[in-house]
Design an enzyme around this catalytic site. Structure first.
Site, mmCIF file in Angstrom:
data_model
loop_
_atom_site.group_PDB
_atom_site.id
_atom_site.type_symbol
_atom_site.label_atom_id
_atom_site.label_comp_id
_atom_site.label_asym_id
_atom_site.label_seq_id
_atom_site.Cartn_x
_atom_site.Cartn_y
_atom_site.Cartn_z
ATOM 1 N N ALA A 1 17.270 45.882 44.212
ATOM 2 C CA ALA A 1 18.511 45.189 44.554
ATOM 3 C C ALA A 1 18.409 43.666 44.538
ATOM 4 O O ALA A 1 19.291 42.971 44.062
ATOM 5 C CB ALA A 1 18.973 45.659 45.927
ATOM 6 N N GLU B 1 16.633 41.561 42.951
ATOM 7 C CA GLU B 1 16.158 40.845 41.767
ATOM 8 C C GLU B 1 17.345 40.382 40.924
ATOM 9 O O GLU B 1 17.550 40.791 39.792
ATOM 10 C CB GLU B 1 15.173 41.745 41.019
ATOM 11 C CG GLU B 1 13.953 42.030 41.899
ATOM 12 C CD GLU B 1 13.053 43.164 41.411
ATOM 13 O OE1 GLU B 1 13.262 43.667 40.296
ATOM 14 O OE2 GLU B 1 12.130 43.539 42.167
ATOM 15 N N ARG C 1 15.519 45.653 48.772
ATOM 16 C CA ARG C 1 14.926 46.106 47.517
ATOM 17 C C ARG C 1 15.355 47.532 47.144
ATOM 18 O O ARG C 1 15.535 47.855 45.973
ATOM 19 C CB ARG C 1 13.407 46.054 47.710
ATOM 20 C CG ARG C 1 12.559 46.728 46.644
ATOM 21 C CD ARG C 1 11.091 46.582 47.037
ATOM 22 N NE ARG C 1 10.198 47.504 46.367
ATOM 23 C CZ ARG C 1 9.420 47.164 45.348
ATOM 24 N NH1 ARG C 1 9.429 45.945 44.875
ATOM 25 N NH2 ARG C 1 8.624 48.058 44.795
ATOM 26 N N GLU D 1 8.916 41.574 34.084
ATOM 27 C CA GLU D 1 9.038 40.794 35.316
ATOM 28 C C GLU D 1 9.446 39.382 34.882
ATOM 29 O O GLU D 1 8.628 38.646 34.334
ATOM 30 C CB GLU D 1 7.700 40.746 36.081
ATOM 31 C CG GLU D 1 7.216 42.090 36.606
ATOM 32 C CD GLU D 1 7.942 42.572 37.868
ATOM 33 O OE1 GLU D 1 8.741 41.799 38.425
ATOM 34 O OE2 GLU D 1 7.706 43.719 38.263
HETATM 35 ZN ZN LIG Z 1 11.338 45.076 40.946
#
Ligand SMILES: [Zn+2]
Length: 438
Positions: free
Chosen positions: A189, A191, A242, A389
């Protein structure tokens, strides 16, 4: 004299001002630390601390690569004592994260207000858009571009939000000899910077198509908000949320949520937490959550031609592949080669002060982790599956980690698209070669 209407307006303004202040109260006094470890033993010790003290590990410390950990006012002393005992070096990145949260909110709101009117249809990359805005946008795309965009519902979230995704195809997915590429964001959530990257991909595949081969040769599935409940919660209540918003896991709902990226059926439960309160809680069983089931079900008909699967996270400037238990998939070499091609494409256009992307097996680069979406996709039949990432941003504003500075949104989206394109092209070429050889 002020009219009643004006008094009312001032009253509402004051209310919303205090609501903003109250919203981030939970994080008042939380400090973000930069942790520098000398060796693997120190790294393990710091990571183990996460099981003893309720700290929030943003990035894991490794020798040569500092970690970031958010610690509450209450837990600070115990945390720092443990670091001292182990001789681990640290510095303070942000003394009181609440101030950064207020700054982020202010800057994003200002960017949303100041944004230039777009000459073309589409969502801007000045700010971070909420669920309802994105949901309506996807619907609109389906209406405006019916000849090659289908908007579909994958199902409902735990709280009943409709999870929509796009299928972009010149042949309405009817041509079985075309490779499929799947992109998704916001499984985690908090990010937020990952959302613009899938929205940018949609823009370049539907609205502003400048590279025709990507649309002609590939069928795309794009799901911008995999975890809408958690995402909305991170806007309205707890910014660093998260997980999803599953309740009823413990009596009285003391702890809420399943880490969706530990809930897929890939070595489930072997390197994740069984503690409901943990941020890496894997759920009662593999695929226990509607949000993960959705992904499995929408890909089911296309597994045999799923050439590339990418789950976009933040942060750390990394492209990771399986498996989360340290074993390499049989095509590990190809995974690495294509991963490097994607990283190079991003590095070529990234801001000079940003680190280069690092590519590798997730355990070699980061940590052991089970139940991950890209591991599942790889095991379930995707030719190539990765977790991105995206980089964090620390510019003039000092906003860092998961916090988004509007100055970085479009750049993050644009550079990520360069990587995604490179991967999609390589995956498609390999797919067509295989078909030709059959
Ligand atoms: Zn992540």
């Amino acid at each position: 004299m002020l009219s009643t209407k004006m008094y009312k307006t001032i009253f509402i303004l004051c209310l919303s001002f205090f609501a903003v202040l109250a919203k981030h109260e939970f994080y008042d006094g939380h400090t973000l630390y930069n942790i520098v470890v000398k060796d693997v033993q120190q790294a393990e010790l710091v990571n183990e601390l996460g099981y003893q003290i309720p700290i929030d590990i943003w990035t894991y410390a490794k020798p040569g690569q500092p970690g970031q950990i958010l610690v509450s006012k209450e837990d600070k002393q115990q945390f720092l004592d443990a670091l001292h005992d182990a001789g681990v070096a640290y510095s303070i990145l942000t003394e009181n994260i609440r101030e950064s949260l207020e700054l982020e909110e202010e800057r994003l709101a200002a960017a949303a207000k100041q944004k230039n009117e777009r000459s073309t249809f589409g969502l801007d990359f000045e700010t971070i858009h909420r669920y309802e805005v994105v949901d309506a946008y996807l619907e609109e795309l389906g209406t405006r571009f019916p000849h090659y965009v289908r908007v579909e519902s994958a199902g409902r979230s735990v709280q009943g939000r409709d999870i929509k995704y796009l299928k972009i195809s010149t042949s309405h997915f009817q041509n079985d000899t075309k490779p499929v590429v799947m992109l998704q964001s916001l499984l985690h959530a908090r990010e937020w910077i990952t959302l613009p990257s899938t929205l940018y991909a949609i823009e370049k595949l539907v609205i502003d198509v400048t590279e025709r081969d990507l649309v002609d040769n590939i069928d795309w599935i794009i799901m911008p908000i995999v975890n809408p409940d958690g995402y909305e919660w991170s806007h309205t209540d707890t910014r660093f949320w998260r997980k999803n918003r599953r309740v009823g896991l413990l009596p009285g709902d003391t702890c809420v949520g399943v880490d969706l990226n530990r809930n897929f059926d890939a070595f489930w439960g072997t390197a994740s937490s069984s503690n409901v309160c943990s941020d890496t809680y894997h759920g009662p069983s593999a695929f226990s959550e509607p949000e993960t089931i959705n992904i499995r079900e929408i890909l089911r008909p296309y597994m045999s031609r799923l050439a590339l699967y990418i789950d976009i996270h933040s942060h750390g400037s990394m492209i990771l592949y399986g498996f989360g238990n340290g074993q390499l998939p049989p095509n590990g070499l190809i995974l690495h080669v294509v991963g490097v091609a994607m990283a190079q494409a991003i590095d070529e256009v990234k801001w000079a002060e940003k680190p280069n992307y690092v590519v590798g097996n997730i355990v070699a680069i980061l940590y052991r982790a089970s139940g991950g979406s890209s591991d599942w996709a790889q095991l379930a039949g995707a030719s190539l599956a990765y977790t991105y990432e995206l980089p964090s941003y620390r510019g003039q504003s000092g906003l860092n980690g998961f916090l988004v500075d509007p100055d970085f949104i479009e750049q993050a989206a644009y550079e990520t698209w360069e990587g995604l394109k490179a991967g999609a092209r390589q995956a498609a070429t390999a797919f067509y070669r295989q078909i030709a050889e059959k």
